[in-house]
Design a protein around this motif. Structure first.
Motif, PDB file in Angstrom:
ATOM      1  N   ILE A 113       0.946  -1.115   0.069  1.00  0.00           N
ATOM      2  CA  ILE A 113       0.008  -0.123  -0.035  1.00  0.00           C
ATOM      3  C   ILE A 113       0.615   1.228   0.117  1.00  0.00           C
ATOM      4  CG2 ILE A 113      -1.910   1.113   1.003  1.00  0.00           C
ATOM      5  CD1 ILE A 113      -2.731  -1.349   0.264  1.00  0.00           C
ATOM      6  N   ALA A 118      -4.825   2.897  -3.101  1.00  0.00           N
ATOM      7  CA  ALA A 118      -4.630   1.452  -2.540  1.00  0.00           C
ATOM      8  C   ALA A 118      -5.510   1.422  -1.569  1.00  0.00           C
ATOM      9  CB  ALA A 118      -3.225   1.226  -2.561  1.00  0.00           C
ATOM     10  N   VAL A 119      -5.340   2.627  -0.700  1.00  0.00           N
ATOM     11  CA  VAL A 119      -6.066   2.682   0.780  1.00  0.00           C
ATOM     12  C   VAL A 119      -7.633   2.503   0.479  1.00  0.00           C
ATOM     13  CG1 VAL A 119      -6.525   3.987   2.572  1.00  0.00           C
ATOM     14  CG2 VAL A 119      -4.308   3.786   1.592  1.00  0.00           C
ATOM     15  N   LEU A 191      -5.477   4.842   6.588  1.00  0.00           N
ATOM     16  CA  LEU A 191      -5.329   3.332   6.391  1.00  0.00           C
ATOM     17  C   LEU A 191      -5.276   2.806   7.880  1.00  0.00           C
ATOM     18  CD1 LEU A 191      -3.853   0.713   5.302  1.00  0.00           C
ATOM     19  CD2 LEU A 191      -1.674   1.761   5.824  1.00  0.00           C
TER      20      LEU A 191
END
Length: 357
Positions: A113, A118-119, A191
């Protein structure tokens, strides 16, 4: 503490379960409870034989196998608790992360990540969707033990799991993770929010499945200063412990290299602080406060020596515990490969004998 949990802790004062629960609640047990981190491992021939047929993740994801491995140390060593054979990365897979366990290395994340996309792609599955095989394994283990020993549920702490996700593999310096934390705090907090949500639900589900106690592993948190921990980690670890506390189950908070963090880590809300061997147990207990329990802290390397050396150091740990209620005897970290079952068994018996009350 719920009525159900209190009943569990008072079934019989001479069971491993009662001993363990008394220590977690800082009541005086009939003897100091003992278990070992990574106690279900290479020490047992039956486990090594199992590895000839199955890889580690297959064992962890098969309830009949994982519960069987978890029973080995109870049957062979006489420890007071069984911990399900599982890897802390298992719930991360249900967030949509691809990983594998590389022998002698550890978890490898296929796509680390590193950006907001991506998070945002990470799932936060419902509680009953996260590793149902772990819950089935806990139920099996709970039935097998019949209330004689405690069942310990486990999870990785948000910080350690975030580091794995960002680094992509075990690391010594955590440069990628710390770079994100300092330069993109918005990304870091997003995240940590997702991870803490999943881990809180994961541990609650373990308690509901039959875990009497849970331990949260923050193996990498010793890389932070107290002020950085307070800003970037504490709110999320607190969230996890608050969720567990609502179930009535006690929680153990484990970290390594945490001598400078103990004061702020106690604010996270764990009932028992597990310390490594880098500081004396009496000093650590004074620092965290006697209103909390303490777990540890024999140097695991001692298990590769001889019984007289092990016994001398065991006595030192017990002397520093000073017969206070709330001590759980354990290593300061995981049992080393090459530990001998006969020495481990002797250690369990000696702790029980030395602390009989």
């Amino acid at each position: 503490m719920s009525a159900e949990k209190k009943n569990l802790s008072t079934v019989s004062e001479h069971t491993g379960l009662a001993r363990f629960m008394a220590a977690c609640e800082r009541r005086q047990p009939d003897a100091t409870p003992v278990w070992f981190m990574r106690q279900a491992g290479s020490t047992f021939g039956a486990y090594r034989k199992m590895l000839e047929k199955y890889d580690v993740l297959t064992i962890a994801k098969t309830p009949e196998l994982s519960s069987q491995v978890a029973l080995f140390p109870v049957q062979e060593l006489g420890v007071d608790a069984a911990v399900l054979f599982a890897d802390i990365m298992l719930p991360i897979e249900d967030m949509g992360v691809e990983l594998h366990l590389e022998p002698e290395v550890g978890p490898i994340i296929h796509h680390p990540i590193r950006d907001i996309q991506a998070v945002e792609a990470l799932r936060t599955p419902a509680r009953d969707e996260v590793t149902p095989f772990v819950m089935d394994g806990i139920r099996l283990l709970h039935r097998e033990l019949e209330g004689k020993q405690a069942v310990i549920g486990i999870a990785g702490a948000p910080f350690t799991l975030a580091c794995y996700l960002i680094e992509g593999r075990p690391s010594r310096d955590y440069h990628h993770a710390k770079t994100m934390m300092y330069s993109r705090p918005d990304l870091w907090h997003a995240l940590m929010e997702k991870i803490s949500t999943v881990i809180a639900d994961y541990l609650v589900a373990q308690v509901q499945a039959g875990a009497n106690v849970v331990q949260v592993f923050d193996s990498w948190v010793g890389s932070l200063s107290p002020s950085v921990y307070r800003t970037f980690v504490l709110p999320y670890t607190q969230r996890v412990f608050q969720a567990v506390k609502a179930t009535g189950a006690p929680a153990i908070h484990f970290g390594t290299g945490t001598a400078s963090l103990l004061n702020v880590m106690t604010e996270a809300g764990g009932d028992v602080m597990s310390i490594d061997w880098r500081m004396d147990l009496d000093t650590a207990w004074e620092r965290i406060g006697y209103e909390r329990g303490i777990q540890g802290n024999l140097d695991p390397a001692l298990m590769l020596t001889s019984w007289p050396v092990i016994e001398e150091n065991m006595r030192d740990v017990l002397r520093r515990a000073a017969n206070r209620p709330g001590h759980i005897f354990n290593f300061g970290h995981a049992m080393p490969i090459g530990s001998q079952a006969d020495l481990l068994r002797r250690l369990v018996e000696a702790v029980h004998e030395q602390t009989q009350r």
